[in-house]
Design a protein around this motif. Structure first.
Motif, PDB file in Angstrom:
ATOM      1  N   ILE A  41      18.681  52.488 -49.173  1.00 56.46           N
ATOM      2  CA  ILE A  41      19.234  52.885 -48.280  1.00 56.46           C
ATOM      3  C   ILE A  41      20.447  52.740 -48.705  1.00 56.46           C
ATOM      4  O   ILE A  41      21.078  51.223 -47.870  1.00 56.46           O
ATOM      5  CB  ILE A  41      19.373  52.536 -47.184  1.00 56.46           C
ATOM      6  CG1 ILE A  41      17.873  53.720 -46.746  1.00 56.46           C
ATOM      7  CG2 ILE A  41      19.566  53.542 -46.160  1.00 56.46           C
ATOM      8  CD1 ILE A  41      17.234  54.703 -46.808  1.00 56.46           C
ATOM      9  N   CYS A  42      21.520  53.246 -49.292  1.00 63.81           N
ATOM     10  CA  CYS A  42      23.395  53.319 -49.416  1.00 63.81           C
ATOM     11  C   CYS A  42      23.985  52.860 -48.097  1.00 63.81           C
ATOM     12  O   CYS A  42      25.400  52.503 -47.971  1.00 63.81           O
ATOM     13  CB  CYS A  42      23.599  53.341 -50.785  1.00 63.81           C
ATOM     14  SG  CYS A  42      22.959  53.207 -52.112  1.00 63.81           S
ATOM     15  N   ASP A  61      18.308  48.703 -46.958  1.00 68.35           N
ATOM     16  CA  ASP A  61      17.353  48.374 -47.689  1.00 68.35           C
ATOM     17  C   ASP A  61      16.600  49.460 -47.876  1.00 68.35           C
ATOM     18  O   ASP A  61      16.947  50.238 -48.636  1.00 68.35           O
ATOM     19  CB  ASP A  61      17.103  49.342 -45.931  1.00 68.35           C
ATOM     20  CG  ASP A  61      16.896  48.745 -44.185  1.00 68.35           C
ATOM     21  OD1 ASP A  61      17.655  46.935 -44.108  1.00 68.35           O
ATOM     22  OD2 ASP A  61      17.051  48.920 -43.185  1.00 68.35           O
ATOM     23  N   VAL A  62      15.373  48.605 -48.650  1.00 67.10           N
ATOM     24  CA  VAL A  62      14.653  49.106 -49.721  1.00 67.10           C
ATOM     25  C   VAL A  62      13.429  49.778 -48.875  1.00 67.10           C
ATOM     26  O   VAL A  62      12.806  49.295 -48.333  1.00 67.10           O
ATOM     27  CB  VAL A  62      14.044  48.332 -50.201  1.00 67.10           C
ATOM     28  CG1 VAL A  62      13.436  49.024 -51.095  1.00 67.10           C
ATOM     29  CG2 VAL A  62      15.493  47.496 -51.578  1.00 67.10           C
ATOM     30  N   ILE A  63      13.842  51.123 -48.545  1.00 66.43           N
ATOM     31  CA  ILE A  63      12.180  51.612 -48.265  1.00 66.43           C
ATOM     32  C   ILE A  63      11.314  52.488 -49.400  1.00 66.43           C
ATOM     33  O   ILE A  63      11.746  53.125 -49.580  1.00 66.43           O
ATOM     34  CB  ILE A  63      12.767  53.106 -46.990  1.00 66.43           C
ATOM     35  CG1 ILE A  63      13.753  53.347 -46.504  1.00 66.43           C
ATOM     36  CG2 ILE A  63      11.675  54.134 -46.508  1.00 66.43           C
ATOM     37  CD1 ILE A  63      13.621  51.537 -45.171  1.00 66.43           C
ATOM     38  N   GLY A  64       9.908  52.033 -49.012  1.00 64.68           N
ATOM     39  CA  GLY A  64       8.571  52.442 -49.935  1.00 64.68           C
ATOM     40  C   GLY A  64       8.093  53.492 -48.867  1.00 64.68           C
ATOM     41  O   GLY A  64       7.456  53.755 -48.327  1.00 64.68           O
ATOM     42  N   ILE A 110      23.220  44.412 -53.525  1.00 58.26           N
ATOM     43  CA  ILE A 110      22.791  45.592 -52.459  1.00 58.26           C
ATOM     44  C   ILE A 110      21.592  45.639 -51.661  1.00 58.26           C
ATOM     45  O   ILE A 110      21.897  45.221 -49.979  1.00 58.26           O
ATOM     46  CB  ILE A 110      22.756  47.076 -52.992  1.00 58.26           C
ATOM     47  CG1 ILE A 110      24.225  46.868 -54.090  1.00 58.26           C
ATOM     48  CG2 ILE A 110      23.154  48.335 -52.045  1.00 58.26           C
ATOM     49  CD1 ILE A 110      23.777  48.259 -54.321  1.00 58.26           C
ATOM     50  N   SER A 111      20.707  44.820 -51.606  1.00 56.70           N
ATOM     51  CA  SER A 111      19.284  45.452 -50.726  1.00 56.70           C
ATOM     52  C   SER A 111      18.893  43.673 -50.529  1.00 56.70           C
ATOM     53  O   SER A 111      18.357  43.584 -49.642  1.00 56.70           O
ATOM     54  CB  SER A 111      18.243  46.064 -51.680  1.00 56.70           C
ATOM     55  OG  SER A 111      17.809  45.373 -52.850  1.00 56.70           O
ATOM     56  N   ALA A 112      19.605  42.569 -50.734  1.00 63.16           N
ATOM     57  CA  ALA A 112      19.884  41.324 -50.558  1.00 63.16           C
ATOM     58  C   ALA A 112      19.893  41.056 -49.072  1.00 63.16           C
ATOM     59  O   ALA A 112      20.517  40.649 -49.080  1.00 63.16           O
ATOM     60  CB  ALA A 112      19.514  40.573 -51.562  1.00 63.16           C
ATOM     61  N   ALA A 113      18.835  40.695 -48.617  1.00 60.11           N
ATOM     62  CA  ALA A 113      19.304  40.331 -46.544  1.00 60.11           C
ATOM     63  C   ALA A 113      18.765  38.820 -46.502  1.00 60.11           C
ATOM     64  O   ALA A 113      18.709  38.050 -47.296  1.00 60.11           O
ATOM     65  CB  ALA A 113      17.647  40.888 -47.026  1.00 60.11           C
ATOM     66  N   LYS A 129      24.296  43.049 -47.580  1.00 61.37           N
ATOM     67  CA  LYS A 129      22.934  43.948 -46.388  1.00 61.37           C
ATOM     68  C   LYS A 129      23.164  43.280 -45.369  1.00 61.37           C
ATOM     69  O   LYS A 129      23.147  42.186 -44.634  1.00 61.37           O
ATOM     70  CB  LYS A 129      22.132  43.766 -46.543  1.00 61.37           C
ATOM     71  CG  LYS A 129      21.223  44.474 -46.457  1.00 61.37           C
ATOM     72  CD  LYS A 129      19.628  44.046 -46.716  1.00 61.37           C
ATOM     73  CE  LYS A 129      18.728  45.000 -46.346  1.00 61.37           C
ATOM     74  NZ  LYS A 129      18.419  44.855 -44.637  1.00 61.37           N
ATOM     75  N   GLY A 130      23.837  44.493 -44.131  1.00 63.84           N
ATOM     76  CA  GLY A 130      24.214  43.959 -42.849  1.00 63.84           C
ATOM     77  C   GLY A 130      22.790  44.038 -42.551  1.00 63.84           C
ATOM     78  O   GLY A 130      21.463  44.891 -42.185  1.00 63.84           O
TER      79      GLY A 130
END
Length: 1372
Positions: A137-138, A192-195, A425-428, A476-477
Motif C-alpha cells: 500500500i503506497c 502495509d503489505v497485504i497478502g 517502504i514497508s519496514a514497520a 512506514k506510518g
C-alpha cells in the motif's frame, strides 16, 4: 574473470577484472608459498565446505575451481523456462496487462490511478490450488484488492468486488466486497503489505496484513466451472498508489501452503547460489589475508601493484580485527584470499542478473554482515567502524568491486539498492527490535554501499536513482492498531486509575524516539554521501541538490486543493526536510549572507519554470509583484548580511541578566498540573557531531552558494508538505486538549450526580445530590457512557499526538529547528530593513517555519499537552531558550512584521499577530519580550496600528496581555496580592499571565496621547468592536433562549460555545476601554471636539452593555440561560438533552456578569478620578504608580517624551480647584444627558453589586476603594442634577420645552454644542457629529462629495442662538 584460465595456462583472452589487477605475475606469484601450506588448504576447505582433502601448493586453486565447477553441474539444475504448475494458466512472467480507466506505472512498478476510479488485472489466472500475491500500500486511500474473473465488469464506478465472482478487501473503509460490502479486517496504513490468498481447493479467500491473518474473508467461492478462473486484480480511486508483487521478488510474508503467482527460480539454483554466498560469508568472516607482497612480480605495472597492495592492506587490517571470536580463524596470503573470493563470485555472477536471487540470497547475507548496533557517531559508515560485522561487510563489498566486471557490478549494485529501497517502504516499527527497527538495517547496508567511491559512482549513474532515494527516505506510518502495540500504556492528567502508567508511557515513547533517531541518522549519512558527487544532470551541481530539485518539481502541486496524482509520499519530504535541517545546523555557522534577490526576485521572472513561483509570497502573488512592485535597486538584489549561529560544539554564551526567570522551567509555569511530580526541564542539545558534518562544512566552504540553496530547498519542501504535517501536530494537540477538557467536565458532573446524600453537591450547575429519580438515573447513565467515549478518544488522541511530537520535534530537532528559525528571522529582519519591496517577494513558508517552530516548542511540555512526554520531546526552559539566542531573534522578527505594510497576505498577517498574542500569554515570556530592544521600540506602536477591522481580535489579545492587572477587580503592582494560588491557577487555565507589563503600559499611554494621530482611529475601532461583540453575544443568548427546542443538539452546543467566546471578547474590549479612560482621561474630558465625541461614544457603549447585563429583557434571558435546572426538576432530561445540559452548565460556570460589569465601573471611575472628582486619595493614573517598577526601563527613543512625565494631565488632583470642578461638571453633564429611567436602574444594580463575592480573586481593599469612589460618582450625579434643577433647567431642559429644530443636529436630533457649516451641502451639523463621520468617510454625509476638516467653518449665527436659548432657559 579469467583467473582460472590464467592459472592453468589455458586461457587465451586478454586479462580483465582481477586478472588485470594481478597482471605481470606468474602462477607462482598468484599462489604465494607460505610456511604453513596446510592452513591455506584448510581455509579453502572451510570456506567451500569441502569434506575431502585438497592438494597443497600450486595445484590448490586449480583443484578448488574444478570441485566448485563439478558441484555446480550437479546441484545447479535449471528447470523448464515455462511455468507449468497445475492450476495456473498464463505466461511465466506475470504483469498487469488489462487496464480500465487511467493507470500509470512507474519504473519501480508502482501503479497510480489518474482517473476517478481505475481497475487493472494481471495476465495470469488460477483455477485450482492455493495461490498468493502481495500488494504494498503506497497510499492508504480507497482501494479494492483481490481476485476477479473475466466476467467482472470494470467501469468508472465498478471494480473488483462489485460483481459476482469477484472478491476484494478495502482497508480504508475496513470492508470486504462481494457485490455488497460488510465489515472485515482492520484499517491499513501506508507501507502495509497485504497478502491476497486464494484457496480454490476449499473455496476460501483470506487476506493478510503484514503477515498477520485477518481471518477468512469469503467462503463458498465457485470453482471448476467454465470461465471461473480467477485473476489478481485491483481497483484504485483517484491518485491512489500500490505496488503488486506476484513473485518476481520474494514474498515478504509468504502464507504457509500457498504458492506465488509467478514461480521463483528453480530450487537447485536457489540452493547453489545460497551455498556460494555462504562461502563468501565464511571467507570474509573467518579468513584473514596477509599483507600483499610484490616479490617476483617482475615487469608488472607499478600502479597496478600499488593498487593491489593498497586494497590488500585495507582488507588485511580490517580482517585482523574481525577474526577475533568463536569462529575459526585462518591466515592466508592476500592473493590466495582474493582467489577464493574470485572462484565463488565467478560461479555466482551468472545468477546475479536475477533480481529474485539478489533479494532472497545476496541481500539477506549482506544484512547479516551489516552491524546490528550503531556506531554511536552517525556519520561513520557502518562498514568503516571497528565492529567485526562492519569489517566483514567492507571485505565483502571489496570482493564484489574487484571480482565483478563493471557492467555486472553496476547491475548488481543497482538491483541491490532498489531492493533495499523497496523494503524501506514497508519496514514497520517493531518494539521487539528497538532501537534498530523499521528501515534501519536496510539503510545501514545502503550507507555501507554508498560510502564506497566505486559503488557510489555506479549507483549515481542509475536511471532510477531518484526513485530509489525516495524509497530510502520513506517511513512506514503506523495505523491506530499499530499505535496500540507501540504505546500500550497511556497516561493523562487526572487519570488516577491509570497513574501507574505514566512512567511506562514515557519509557515507551523514549524507546520509540530512539528507534526513530537511528533511522534518521542513517538517512542523514546516506544523503551526505551525495555531497560532492555529481549526478546524471547538471555537472555543476551536487547530486544531493539535483535530488532535492527533483523532489520539489515532482511535488509542485502538493498545495492545491486537489493535489495531482504521482506526488511523493509525505514521509519522503519530511525525512528530506529534517536531513536538510541537520545539514544546515552544521553549515549555517559558516554562512554570513543570503542571496535573497537572486532566489526570490530573479527566479520570479521565470514564471512557471521554477516551483518556488507557485508559492504565495508575503506581498501576494508573484505575477502581481513583478508587475506592480519590481525590484530594481542593486542594493536589494545584493546578498543580505545575516549573522551566523554558533558552531556545533561551541560553548553557549553567558545567560542574560533577567535572573528573575531562573526558576521558570518550561513554558508551562504554574498550571493545573502543578500537583503532579515534576520532571527536569529539557535543555536544548544540538545534533551530535559526526564525520558527515565535516563533509557538509567542507563542501559549504568550497561552494558558499550551497548553504543558500539548501535553505531555499528546505523551505520549499516545508511549503509542499512538511508545514502541513507540523501544523497537524498543533491541531492534534488542540484536539487532545478539548478531549481532556470534555472528559474532566463529564467526570465532574458524574461525581456530583452520584455524590452521597448530604455531601457537597449542587453548586452553580444546580445538580441534585443522589440520583434517585428515573431522570437522574438516566442522566448518570448518559454521563458514564460519555465518560467511556471520552476515555477512548483521549487514549487514541494521546497516542497519535505523542507520536507526532516525537517524530517532528524531539531530541536534536528542537535545537536545530530553533537555530534555523533564528537564522531565518535575522534574514527577514535584514530584508525588512531595506526600503524597497524585497520583503514582499519572500515566500510565506519562511515565516510559517518560524511561527510553527515557536508553536511546537510551546506545546512540547507535559503541562500544555496534558500527557506524558519523554525528556527528549519536552520543551526547553526559558533560560535555555535565552541562552540559545534564537528566541530574541524570533521576537524581533515578530515585532518587526506585526504591522508591516509590505505584507499583503492576510493569513500571514493574522498568523503573526496570533503568535505574538500566544507568546505574551506564556508565563515568563513577557519579561523576555520586555528585554528585547526591538520589542521595546516597536511593539506597542505596531500593535496599535494593526488594530484594524480585520485583526482587531488577535491584536486586542496582544494589548490585553500588555495592560492586564490594572483594572477594577484586577490585581495591581505594589499592592498586597491575596489568594495567589487561586489566581495563578485561574490565569494558567485561561492561558494568560497574572499581570501585564508596567513598561508596555507606559509605552501604550505614550502612543495614545491625544496629540498622537493613532488615538482616534484606535478608539473608533474599539468602540465599534465593543458594540459589535455585545450585540453578537446578546443575539446568541436570544437565539439559545428562543430556538432551543427547534435546533439540533450539535447546533445548540455550537451556540453555547459561541456565547462563551463572545463573552470573553466583550470583557476584553471593555478592559481596553477601561485602560484608556484610566490612563488617558484627557482623551475624553478635554474641551476639544475629539474629546467630546469620545466621551459620548464611551457612554453609549456603557449604556448599551448595561442594558444587556443588568436589567431588561436581554439581561433576564441571560440570567435564565445561566440557571441550570436540576436533572429531576422542570427542564430536566425530559426537556433538555444531557449533552446540552453539560454545555449549559459549563457556560454558567464560565460566564460571570461581574467580569463585564467590572470594567464598565472601572471606565466610569477612570473618568471620575481623571476629572478630580475622587477625593479618597486613589491614584487616577495607574501608569504613574508604576514609576518604581519602570526604574530598569531604558530611556531610549521608545520611552522618551510623555513616557518621561512630560505634558501631565491637568485634571489630576494637583490641578487648580476651578479646573477640576469644570472637568467634573463636564463629565456629570454628559452623563446626565445620557440619563433615563433605565440608566438609573442600571446604576443602582452596579451600586448594589457585592464585588468581593462576585470577584473573589481580586484585592478586597481595591474593590472597597473603587466601590466608595463609585458611590461618590453617583452622589455627584444626584447633586449635579439637583443643582441644574435649582437653576430651573431640569433634566428635560427648557422647563419641558423642546429646543427649536434649527438648533438641533439634523443627524442625531440633539442640541448642537459647536455648529459648523458643510461647504457643499450647506447643512449645519454639530462638530462632534461630523468628526465621528470622518472616522469612516472623508465625505459630506448629505452630498457625498469629498470633505476635509479644513473646509468646515463655524456657524456663528446658530451658535449665538444656541447661547441665547440656553441662557434663556438657565443654561448660561
Amino acid at each position: 574473470m579469467g583467473l582460472k584460465e590464467k592459472e592453468d595456462g589455458s586461457g587465451s583472452c586478454p586479462p580483465s577484472g582481477l586478472a588485470l589487477l594481478l597482471s605481470g605475475s606468474n602462477s607462482e606469484n598468484l599462489a604465494h608459498e607460505v610456511d604453513n601450506a596446510d592452513e591455506e588448504a584448510t581455509a579453502a576447505a572451510y570456506v567451500f565446505d569441502i569434506q575431502t582433502s585438497l592438494p597443497r601448493g600450486d595445484g590448490l586453486y586449480s583443484s578448488l575451481s574444478n570441485i566448485v565447477a563439478e558441484r555446480a553441474e550437479v546441484e545447479c539444475v535449471h528447470g523448464s523456462a515455462a511455468d507449468n504448475r497445475p492450476g495456473r494458466l498464463g505466461p511465466t512472467v506475470v504483469e498487469v496487462d488489462y487496464i480500465v480507466g487511467a493507470v500509470e506505472t512507474s519504473s519501480s512498478g508502482v501503479l497510480t490511478s489518474t482517473a476517478n476510479f481505475s481497475s487493472c488485472r494481471a495476465n495470469v489466472c488460477v483455477f485450482s490450488g492455493k495461490w498468493q500475491y502481495e500488494t504494498t500500500i503506497c497510499s492508504a486511500g480507497i482501494m479494492q484488492i483481490g481476485w476477479a474473473t473475466l466476467q467482472c465488469p470494470f467501469t468508472s464506478e465498478e471494480g473488483v468486488g462489485d460483481a459476482p465472482d469477484s472478491y476484494a478487501f478495502d482497508g480504508k473503509r475496513v470492508r470486504k466486497w462481494h457485490v455488497r460490502c460488510t465489515q472485515y479486517g482492520e484499517a491499513w496504513a501506508t507501507g502495509d503489505v497485504i497478502g491476497c490468498c486464494l484457496d480454490l481447493d476449499r473455496g476460501e479467500a483470506t487476506f493478510y496484513r503484514n503477515g498477520r491473518s485477518l481471518g477468512v474473508a469469503f467462503t463458498g467461492i465457485r470453482t471448476m466451472q467454465p470461465n471461473l478462473a480467477y485473476f489478481p486484480a485491483v481497483s484504485l480511486s483517484y491518485s491512489e498508489r500500490c505496488e503488486l508483487n506476484f513473485g518476481a521478488q520474494p514474498l515478504q510474508y509468504p502464507a504457509p501452503g500457498y504458492q506465488p503467482i509467478q514461480a521463483p527460480p528453480h530450487h537447485g539454483v536457489m540452493t547453489w547460489t545460497t551455498f556460494l554466498v555462504s562461502s563468501l560469508e565464511r571467507l570474509v568472516t573467518a579468513v584473514q589475508p596477509q599483507p600483499y607482497s610484490q616479490d617476483g612480480a617482475g615487469g608488472g605495472s607499478s600502479k597496478k601493484a600499488a593498487a593491489a597492495a593498497a586494497a590488500a592492506a585495507v582488507v588485511t587490517a580490517e580482517a585482523h580485527r574481525s577474526c577475533v571470536g568463536t569462529r575459526p580463524s585462518f591466515s592466508v596470503p592476500w592473493s590466495s584470499w582474493l582467489l577464493m573470493g574470485s572462484i565463488a563470485i565467478d560461479e555466482l555472477a551468472q545468477h546475479l542478473l536475477d533480481s529474485h536471487i539478489i533479494a532472497s540470497v545476496l541481500m539477506p547475507a549482506m544484512l547479516r554482515l551489516t552491524p546490528s548496533t550503531g556506531s554511536g557517531t552517525p556519520g561513520a559508515s557502518s562498514a568503516a567502524v571497528g565492529s567485526p560485522a562492519g569489517i566483514a561487510l567492507s571485505s565483502f563489498l571489496k570482493l564484489l568491486e574487484l571480482c565483478l566486471e563493471p557492467e555486472m557490478l553496476s547491475a548488481v549494485v543497482n538491483c541491490l539498492l532498489e531492493t533495499l529501497s523497496r523494503r524501506c517502504i514497508s519496514a514497520a516499527l517493531v518494539p521487539e527490535q528497538f532501537p534498530y527497527s523499521a528501515s534501519c538495517p536496510y539503510l545501514g547496508l545502503a550507507v555501507a554501499i554508498a560510502s564506497r567511491d566505486p559503488l557510489r559512482a555506479v549507483w549515481l549513474r542509475h536511471p532510477n536513482l531518484w526513485q530509489t532515494l525516495e524509497g530510502f527516505l520513506t517511513r512506514k506510518g503506523p495505523s491506530l492498531d499499530d499505535l496500540r502495540q507501540l504505546l500500550p500504556h497511556v497516561w493523562w492528567r487526572g487519570c488516577s486509575e491509570l497513574s501507574g502508567d505514566r512512567d511506562r508511557m514515557r519509557g515507551a515513547l523514549q524507546a520509540l524516539s530512539t528507534a526513530i533517531t537511528r533511522v534518521e541518522d542513517k538517512q542523514y549519512e546516506l544523503l551526505c554521501c551525495l555531497l560532492g558527487s555529481k549526478g546524471g544532470g547538471d555537472p555543476n551541481e551536487d547530486a544531493l541538490v539535483e535530488f532535492l530539485r527533483y523532489l520539489v518539481h515532482k511535488n509542485k502541486g502538493a498545495t492545491r486543493d486537489m493535489p495531482p496524482p504521482g506526488l511523493s509520499d509525505s514521509t519522503v519530504l519530511i525525512s528530506a526536510y529534517f536531513v536538510l535541517v541537520r545539514m544546515l545546523r552544521a553549515a549555517l555557522p559558516f554562512t554570513d549572507s543570503f542571496p535573497a534577490g537572486a532566489l526570490f526576485v530573479k527566479t520570479a521572472m521565470k514564471a512557471d519554470l521554477e516551483p518556488v513561483n507557485s508559492l504565495v509570497r508575503l506581498g501576494g502573488i508573484v505575477t502581481h509583484l513583478c508587475r506592480e512592485s519590481p525590484v530594481t535597486s542593486a542594493a536589494e538584489l545584493a546578498p543580505l548580511a545575516v549573522a551566523p549561529p554558533p558552531r556545533l560544539g561551541t560553548p553557549p554564551p553567558a545567560s542574560g541578566s533577567l535572573s528573575v526567570l531562573a526558576g521558570v522551567t518550561g513554558w508551562c509555569g504554574p498550571s493545573a498540573a502543578m500537583s503532579q511530580p515534576s520532571f527536569p526541564a529539557s535543555q536544548l542539545s544540538p545534533p551530535p557531531s559526526c564525520e558527515a558534518d565535516s563533509l557538509v562544512v567542507s563542501r559549504v566552504r568550497s561552494c558558499p552558494r550551497l548553504a543558500a540553496d539548501l535553505v531555499d530547498l528546505a523551505m520549499t519542501l516545508y511549503a509542499s508538505q512538511v508545514g502541513v504535517s507540523v501544523r497537524m501536530t498543533h491541531t492534534m494537540g488542540n484536539t487532545l486538549a478539548g478531549s481532556l477538557a470534555g472528559l474532566e467536565e463529564v467526570e465532574r458532573h458524574l461525581r456530583r450526580i452520584t455524590a452521597v446524600p448530604g455531601g457537597a453537591t449542587g453548586g452553580a450547575s444546580g445538580l441534585g445530590s443522589a440520583g434517585t429519580s428515573p431522570a437522574s438515573s438516566s442522566y448518570a447513565t448518559y454521563l458514564r457512557d460519555a465518560r467511556d467515549v471520552f476515555r477512548h478518544e483521549v487514549s487514541n488522541n494521546i497516542r497519535f499526538s505523542s507520536l507526532l511530537k516525537v517524530l517532528y520535534f524531539s531530541g536534536w530537532k528542537q535545537e536545530a529547528c530553533l537555530s534555523l528559525a533564528g537564522w531565518i528571522s535575522r534574514m527577514l529582519v535584514a530584508a525588512a530593513a531595506l526600503p524597497g519591496p524585497l520583503l514582499s517577494y519572500v515566500p510565506t513558508c519562511y515565516l510559517d517555519c518560524i511561527l510553527d517552530t515557536l508553536t511546537s516548542v510551546r506545546q512540547a511540555s507535559e503541562a500544555v499537552s496534558g500527557t506524558a512526554l519523554p525528556p527528549a520531546a519536552q520543551s526547553p526552559s526559558i533560560g535555555a531558550l535565552r541562552t540559545h539566542g534564537s528566541l530574541g531573534d524570533i521576537i524581533a522578527v515578530l515585532v518587526t512584521l506585526l504591522h508591516e505594510p509590505r505584507i499583503c497576505t492576510p493569513d500571514a498577517k493574522e498568523a503573526v499577530v496570533g503568535v505574538v498574542a500566544t507568546l505574551l500569554g506564556q508565563p515568563g515570556m513577557l519579561a523576555e519580550v520586555e528585554g528585547n530592544e526591538v520589542a521595546r521600540l516597536r511593539l506597542v506602536g505596531a500593535a496599535v496600528a494593526a488594530f484594524d477591522s480585520r485583526l482587531w481580535h488577535p491584536v486586542s489579545q496582544v494589548l490585553l496581555r500588555l495592560v492586564r492587572g490594572q483594572g477594577f477587580g484586577e490585581s495591581r503592582p505594589g499592592q498586597p496580592q491575596l489568594q495567589q494560588a487561586t489566581m495563578a491557577a485561574a490565569s494558567s487555565r485561561a492561558g494568560a499571565t497574572l499581570g501585564g507589563s508596567a513598561l508596555f503600559r507606559r509605552l501604550l499611554v505614550c502612543e495614545l496621547r491625544p496629540e498622537r494621530p493613532s488615538l482616534q482611529p484606535f478608539l473608533h475601532r474599539l468602540f465599534n468592536m465593543a458594540n459589535w461583540a455585545t450585540s453578537e453575544f446578546a443575539a446568541t443568548v436570544a437565539d439559545l433562549h428562543e430556538n432551543r427546542s427547534r435546533r439540533h443538539i450539535t447546533e445548540q452546543q455550537q451556540q453555547f460555545r459561541k456565547a462563551g467566546i463572545m463573552f470573553e471578547l466583550v470583557a476584553g474590549l471593555l478592559r481596553l476601554l477601561e485602560f484608556a479612560t484610566s490612563n488617558i482621561p484627557e482623551a475624553f474630558l478635554a474641551g476639544a471636539p475629539h474629546a467630546v465625541l469620545n466621551l459620548n461614544r464611551l457612554l453609549e457603549v456603557v449604556s448599551f452593555v448595561l442594558s444587556h447585563f443588568t436589567e431588561g429583557s436581554d439581561a433576564r434571558r441571560l440570567t435564565e440561560l445561566l440557571t441550570v435546572p436540576p436533572p429531576d426538576g422542570p427542564g430536566g432530561p425530559l426537556s433538555m438533552s444531557s449533552a446540552v445540559r453539560i454545555e449549559r452548565t459549563l457556560l454558567s460556570e464560565n460566564i460571570n456578569k461581574a467580569q463585564v460589569l467590572a470594567p464598565v465601573v472601572g471606565a466610569l471611575l477612570g473618568l471620575w478620578r481623571g476629572s478630580g472628582g475622587a477625593l479618597t486619595g486613589c491614584v487616577h493614573n495607574t501608569v504613574e504608580a508604576d514609576a518604581g517598577v519602570l526604574a530598569r526601563a531604558d530611556s531610549g527613543p521608545g520611552t522618551s517624551g510623555h513616557a518621561s512625565g512630560e505634558g501631565s494631565w491637568s485634571g489630576s488632583n494637583s490641578a487648580p480647584s476651578g479646573m477640576r470642578i469644570g472637568l467634573r461638571n463636564l463629565l456629570l453633564d454628559t452623563l446626565l444627558r445620557h440619563w433615563d429611567s433605565h440608566t438609573e436602574k442600571q446604576m443602582e444594580y452596579l451600586r448594589r453589586e457585592d464585588w468581593p463575592v462576585a470577584l473573589p480573586t481580586a484585592e478586597p481593599e481595591l474593590l472597597e476603594a473603587g466601590a466608595r469612589d463609585f458611590q461618590e460618582l453617583l452622589a455627584g450625579l444626584v447633586a449635579r442634577r439637583q443643582q441644574l434643577a435649582a437653576c430651573g433647567e431640569g433634566l428635560g431642559g427648557g422647563g419641558g420645552e423642546e429646543a427649536p429644530e434649527e438648533l438641533l443636529d439634523p443627524i442625531t436630533s440633539s442640541l448642537m454644542m459647536d455648529p459648523v457649516v458643510l461647504p457643499d451641502s450647506q447643512m449645519t451639523v454639530d462638530r462632534s457629529t461630523i468628526e465621528r463621520h470622518f472616522l469612516t468617510s472623508q465625505t459630506d454625509p448629505f452630498s457625498r462629495t469629498p470633505l476635509t476638516r479644513e473646509a468646515l467653518r463655524s456657524n456663528e449665527e446658530v451658535k449665538r442662538k444656541i447661547a441665547e436659548w440656553r441662557k434663556k432657559r438657565g443654561r448660561a
